[in-house]
Scaffold this motif. Structure first.
Motif, PDB file in Angstrom:
ATOM      1  N   GLU B  77    -108.872  -5.916  81.876  1.00  0.00           N
ATOM      2  CA  GLU B  77    -109.701  -6.994  81.215  1.00  0.00           C
ATOM      3  C   GLU B  77    -109.578  -8.188  82.064  1.00  0.00           C
ATOM      4  N   PHE B  81    -115.502  -6.617  85.382  1.00  0.00           N
ATOM      5  CA  PHE B  81    -116.394  -5.648  85.850  1.00  0.00           C
ATOM      6  C   PHE B  81    -117.210  -5.216  84.800  1.00  0.00           C
ATOM      7  N   PHE B 102    -120.110  -9.038  72.367  1.00  0.00           N
ATOM      8  CA  PHE B 102    -118.799  -8.847  72.417  1.00  0.00           C
ATOM      9  C   PHE B 102    -117.851  -9.445  73.789  1.00  0.00           C
ATOM     10  N   PRO B 103    -118.488  -9.282  75.094  1.00  0.00           N
ATOM     11  CA  PRO B 103    -117.842  -9.894  76.032  1.00  0.00           C
ATOM     12  C   PRO B 103    -117.661 -11.294  76.349  1.00  0.00           C
ATOM     13  N   ARG B 105    -117.714 -13.213  73.359  1.00  0.00           N
ATOM     14  CA  ARG B 105    -116.867 -13.667  72.166  1.00  0.00           C
ATOM     15  C   ARG B 105    -115.547 -13.514  72.744  1.00  0.00           C
ATOM     16  N   VAL B 106    -115.114 -12.400  73.684  1.00  0.00           N
ATOM     17  CA  VAL B 106    -113.848 -12.264  74.125  1.00  0.00           C
ATOM     18  C   VAL B 106    -113.490 -13.442  75.089  1.00  0.00           C
ATOM     19  N   ARG B 107    -114.744 -14.060  75.894  1.00  0.00           N
ATOM     20  CA  ARG B 107    -114.425 -15.312  76.879  1.00  0.00           C
ATOM     21  C   ARG B 107    -114.561 -16.543  75.901  1.00  0.00           C
ATOM     22  N   LYS B 108    -114.634 -16.244  74.525  1.00  0.00           N
ATOM     23  CA  LYS B 108    -114.661 -17.414  73.763  1.00  0.00           C
ATOM     24  C   LYS B 108    -115.775 -18.286  74.116  1.00  0.00           C
ATOM     25  N   ARG B 150    -125.379  -4.730  77.451  1.00  0.00           N
ATOM     26  CA  ARG B 150    -123.706  -5.226  77.086  1.00  0.00           C
ATOM     27  C   ARG B 150    -122.983  -5.306  78.540  1.00  0.00           C
ATOM     28  N   PHE B 154    -122.243 -10.745  80.661  1.00  0.00           N
ATOM     29  CA  PHE B 154    -121.339 -11.672  81.091  1.00  0.00           C
ATOM     30  C   PHE B 154    -121.542 -11.865  82.673  1.00  0.00           C
TER      31      PHE B 154
ATOM     32  N   ARG C 167    -111.510  -3.308  76.604  1.00  0.00           N
ATOM     33  CA  ARG C 167    -110.692  -3.652  77.743  1.00  0.00           C
ATOM     34  C   ARG C 167    -111.645  -3.967  78.981  1.00  0.00           C
ATOM     35  N   GLY C 168    -112.479  -3.366  79.483  1.00  0.00           N
ATOM     36  CA  GLY C 168    -113.257  -3.339  80.527  1.00  0.00           C
ATOM     37  C   GLY C 168    -114.189  -4.605  80.482  1.00  0.00           C
ATOM     38  N   MET C 169    -114.463  -4.997  79.108  1.00  0.00           N
ATOM     39  CA  MET C 169    -115.133  -6.254  79.083  1.00  0.00           C
ATOM     40  C   MET C 169    -114.466  -7.399  78.853  1.00  0.00           C
ATOM     41  N   GLY C 170    -112.995  -7.456  79.151  1.00  0.00           N
ATOM     42  CA  GLY C 170    -112.330  -8.260  79.192  1.00  0.00           C
ATOM     43  C   GLY C 170    -111.415  -8.777  77.945  1.00  0.00           C
ATOM     44  N   ALA C 171    -111.597  -8.067  76.963  1.00  0.00           N
ATOM     45  CA  ALA C 171    -110.789  -8.128  75.747  1.00  0.00           C
ATOM     46  C   ALA C 171    -109.251  -7.998  76.157  1.00  0.00           C
ATOM     47  N   GLN C 175    -107.304  -8.655  71.088  1.00  0.00           N
ATOM     48  CA  GLN C 175    -108.643  -8.882  70.678  1.00  0.00           C
ATOM     49  C   GLN C 175    -109.225  -7.427  70.336  1.00  0.00           C
ATOM     50  N   TRP C 179    -110.820  -6.514  66.817  1.00  0.00           N
ATOM     51  CA  TRP C 179    -112.002  -6.675  66.673  1.00  0.00           C
ATOM     52  C   TRP C 179    -112.588  -5.163  66.925  1.00  0.00           C
TER      53      TRP C 179
END
Lengths: 279, 368, 261
Positions: B77, B81, B102-103, B105-108, B150, B154, C167-171, C175, C179
């Protein structure tokens, strides 16, 4: 252990701590007490060989458990067979008929049996009213009552693993056998029964180990005269304060159950018993 | 999107599971903005390498470097990549837009900025009209493009693709191959792709790395691999090939000759092997011609057609030869010199450069 | 090809077994509506007087409320810890976690009586006897296996690549949990919660040992009722319990159907 996995191990931690602190520890204490009270040593275990009352409880328990297991398997098998061969819509209703009793409070069920079977109960009253008998029959507060109640509790548990294994039988096999001219009985004996054997064995193990430690049904329907181990243990601890003897029997109970599981683990897939299914 | 490709390097990467070695000492460089494909049969270790790059598998040995910085210990995470998974791994409980968001949102990221980026990413893959659908309501090709959007939304340092086209039927696959290639050109990011499909590897990649049994066998531009395979495995896995085995009889400047029975075959090579040693030549079916009466070539072989089939664009012939067994020959239909027929005696000819010396599979370990 | 259907013998005997399973439970319904003062079938007419007795008795209502609160607390404990544990075991998937999962199943393998006497002694040392917290803890840990089983079943159908993708997308782990994983296995968690709730709601053996006066749950009151005075009010309580449990089961069934779709 991989660094990245630390977070996942953390998820397991709460359950592990709760289980260790509030489940495993009390049970470990039970095992410990059986060797330490009233005096350190194997004194409590000697009673297995010397005390007649201890032996009588064990024999009674085994007798009732074997009887319960045999009858539950028979009745459960008949029911599973019927369900497995029913159409899809009918199956749903049948399964509900099995699941509802499974989840209904064991107390409620014992109460229902008392209502039916006691001296002034519905069965005796009906039989007297129709003139079949003149004196009420002793249907409850004895071994008969215990077995009736326990079988009633165990049949759903017997059905679940048996039904699961019967559902794995390819229905085309049965249709093909019929097409080849086999009679209903031959199909059952040569095809269905052997193929459903794993489920039958799994059900047998499950019902037997559940019966061994049964408390409520024997206590309510046995009326204090026929004692099985669970009630006997309760009696030692609560009324007679004989902790050593009670915990010794509890230890033996756990050992017997784990031994049964270990023996049958070789021939029965334990996942059939405790795995997937859920309900 | 900004064209900020990053360079990736693998140094002596190995992965063992107990006594099984999935990846053995693989070193590889991927340049900025390059499209690299890891190609190999199943069990060759290509997916394990990709999972090591993504961070899902921890290598037993070796290092992974991004622009010279060691990222081996970084959890997935934190690697930034983008990845397109086999089967796409779209979240079934989210809409297309939510998946792509999603990516972010994860990065706020703030809602307004997020929405703009999602729209841009969906535009990029021409799916803006499908933003509110669920993945289950999309076709395979559309799902694949959502997965791409997707993975790119990012602006990741690197895009990893795990068999991105394998779930699609043949025609759609060819279409999306072109799209993927165009996308790579347009955004100029570094792509690492994994596939077992040699055609896909050849058509998409700037460079291909061929793997077998966890080892890197050969890497290079697609044409280089196809024209000059180093081992029998590479020649066989990339396209089809005939193999001619013989003993080295003569060496000369820029080549050597092998003999098998009464036949002599010459080949081009910078460094000829020792006289009398065994050698193996790879010869592509389409590089042979049927010679007319009196026509000559650098190499010729006599044979008889043992079987043939019509493939539309070409004929495939099986020509029985006395010294090399059955050779497979393909001829374009439109200017085939003969109408093939079983039992017909033919003479095959090819240029010295067409028969390429390769190492046999037994020598492969030494080569790798 | 025609499907193989059961013959008359199997049909009849299965019907008899089904009656054996269902009849005793259903017989308490007319008994609960008897117009007599003792346990019997209605003679002159139906009456709801025994339901009135129960629903206006502070003792019964107190026990029902107490059982409900205990079951709620125990379910919360079992669902949170059991779900997280099942997820951890699923994701790590190795020998040691298989063993841990087996450990979590112990409460359904080892008879309650063994745990009950253990808890009786052990909880005395922690001053947890006859306490709400003690019973909730005991019911909570023994409810964990139901949650672990249903959640593990739900996870078996969960594509592990979704977790990797997140996880790969940074979660981060939390999270990913909130989610991606939890929304997907929610039906399994609810199912486990329902079973853990029923487990605590019906549990008697442990309560007999670790509670006495201050904590007097519904099953405990029924137990005393059966042993001391068999009156029709008991039948009314039994019917209410059956209705409640069946309702929960139907809820579970509906959830499962939704998951299947």
């Amino acid at each position: 252990m991989r660094r990245q996995d630390a977070g996942w191990w953390l998820l397991i931690l709460p359950a592990f701590l709760l289980m260790t602190a509030f489940y495993v520890a009390p049970i470990a204490q039970v095992l410990a007490i059986s060797f330490t009270e009233p005096a350190p040593g194997l004194g409590n275990y000697e009673r297995l060989f010397t005390s007649e009352s201890v032996q009588r409880v064990i024999v009674t328990t085994l007798r009732i458990c074997i009887l319960t297991t045999a009858i539950s398997l028979l009745l459960g098998y008949v029911l599973s067979y019927r369900i497995a061969l029913a159409g899809a819509a009918a199956q749903r209703w049948w399964i509900l008929a099995v699941l509802v009793p499974l989840w209904i409070s064991v107390l409620v069920r014992a109460f229902a049996w008392v209502t039916l079977l006691r001296r002034q109960g519905l069965v005796n009253e009906t039989l007297i009213a129709t003139g079949i008998i003149t004196e009420p029959l002793a249907l409850v507060w004895n071994e008969f009552g215990i077995v009736v109640g326990m079988v009633h509790y165990m049949v759903p548990y017997a059905v679940l693993p048996m039904l699961a294994s019967m559902r794995e039988i390819d229905p085309r096999l049965l249709a093909a056998a019929r097409g080849l001219g086999a009679s209903r009985i031959t199909i059952f004996a040569k095809i269905f029964l052997p193929l459903s054997m794993p489920g039958l064995l799994a059900a047998g193990v499950l019902v037997f180990i559940f019966s061994l430690g049964f408390y409520i049904t024997p206590a309510l329907l046995g009326g204090g005269k026929t004692l099985m181990v669970a009630e006997w243990i309760g009696l030692q601890i609560l009324d007679l304060l004989r902790w050593g003897l009670g915990t010794m029997m509890a230890t033996m109970l756990v050992v017997a159950i784990l031994a049964t599981l270990a023996i049958f683990a070789r021939i029965v897939d334990l996942r059939r018993i405790f795995g997937g299914g859920g309900a | 999107m900004s064209a900020a490709g990053h360079a990736l390097a693998l140094r002596g990467l190995s992965k063992r599971y107990g006594s099984f070695t999935a990846v053995a000492d693989v070193s590889l460089e991927v340049g900025q903005g390059e499209f690299l494909t890891l190609l190999g049969p199943s069990g060759s270790g290509k997916t394990t390498i990709l999972m090591c790059i993504a961070g899902f598998v921890e290598p037993s040995e070796g290092a992974i470097l991004l622009d010279g910085r060691d990222i081996t210990a970084l959890p997935p995470e934190r690697r930034d990549f983008g990845m397109v998974f086999q089967g796409y791994a779209l979240f079934p409980h989210m809409t297309v837009a939510e998946n792509v968001a999603f990516p972010l949102r994860v990065r706020k990221m703030g809602a307004a900025e997020r929405e703009a980026k999602v729209r841009a990413a969906l535009d990029l893959v021409q799916l803006a009209a499908f933003a509110e659908r669920r993945p289950s309501q999309l076709s395979g090709g559309q799902q694949q493009r959502v997965a791409l959007a997707r993975a790119l939304v990012f602006e990741p340092a690197l895009l990893l693709l795990d068999e991105p086209l394998s779930a699609l039927d043949k025609k759609l696959r060819a279409e999306l191959q072109d799209e993927l290639k165009a996308l790579h050109r347009r955004i100029g990011r570094t792509f690492v792709n994994v596939t077992h499909d040699q055609e896909e590897a050849l058509s998409l990649s700037d460079r291909v790395a061929i793997l077998n049994h966890g080892r890197l066998i050969q890497q290079g531009a697609p044409a280089e691999l196809y024209e000059a395979p180093r081992t029998r495995f590479v020649a066989d896995f990339l396209g089809k090939s005939n193999f001619l085995a013989g003993t080295v009889q003569e060496a000369f400047a820029g080549g050597f000759a092998i003999g098998a029975g009464a036949t002599r075959v010459v080949t081009a090579a910078a460094a000829p092997p020792a006289l009398g040693s065994r050698a193996l030549l790879s010869l592509r079916p389409e590089k042979m011609a049927l010679l007319a009466e009196g026509e000559t070539a650098e190499n010729t072989v006599q044979g008889v057609i043992a079987g043939w089939s019509y493939l539309g664009a070409g004929y495939a012939l099986n020509v029985e030869t006395p010294d090399f067994g059955t050779l497979r020959v393909t001829l374009p239909t439109w200017n085939a010199p003969i109408a093939p027929r079983e039992g017909l005696a033919v003479r095959l000819g090819w240029r010295a450069a067409a028969s390429v010396p390769v190492l046999d599979d037994l020598d492969q370990d030494r080569a790798a | 090809m025609m499907a193989h259907r059961p013959g008359w013998f199997a049909r009849i005997s299965a019907g008899v077994v089904a009656l054996y399973l269902l009849l005793p439970i259903s017989i308490i319904i007319p008994v609960s509506m008897t117009d007599q003062r003792f346990l019997s079938l209605p003679k002159q007419g139906l009456s709801l007087q025994h339901y009135v007795t129960v629903l206006f008795s502070p003792e019964w209502l107190g026990s029902i409320w107490q059982s409900f609160l205990i079951a709620l607390a125990a379910t919360g404990l079992a669902v949170v810890s059991g779900t997280l544990c099942a997820i951890g075991c699923w994701r790590l998937a190795r020998r040691s976690t298989d063993l841990l999962r087996a450990l979590m199943l112990l409460p359904i393998i080892i008879p309650s009586i063994v745990y009950a006497i253990g808890a009786y002694r052990y909880f005395a040392g922690l001053d947890l006897l006859d306490r709400f917290l003690g019973v909730a803890l005991a019911h909570g840990v023994t409810g964990i296996p139901y949650v672990v089983i249903t959640v593990s079943t739900a996870l078996a159908a969960f594509d592990p690549r979704l977790e990797q993708a997140a996880r790969g997308m940074g979660a981060s782990l939390s999270q990913t949990l909130r989610w991606v994983i939890l929304p997907r296995i929610m039906p399994g968690i609810l199912s486990g919660g329902i079973f853990a709730f029923i487990h605590s709601w019906d549990e008697l053996v442990i309560v007999l040992f670790i509670a006495s006066r201050d904590v007097f749950t519904l099953p405990r009151r029924i137990w005393d009722g059966i042993n001391e005075n068999l009156d029709p009010a008991m039948a009314a309580v039994a019917v209410l319990l059956v209705v409640f449990t069946t309702g929960l089961l139907l809820l579970d069934l509906a959830l499962r159907r939704r998951r299947a779709e």
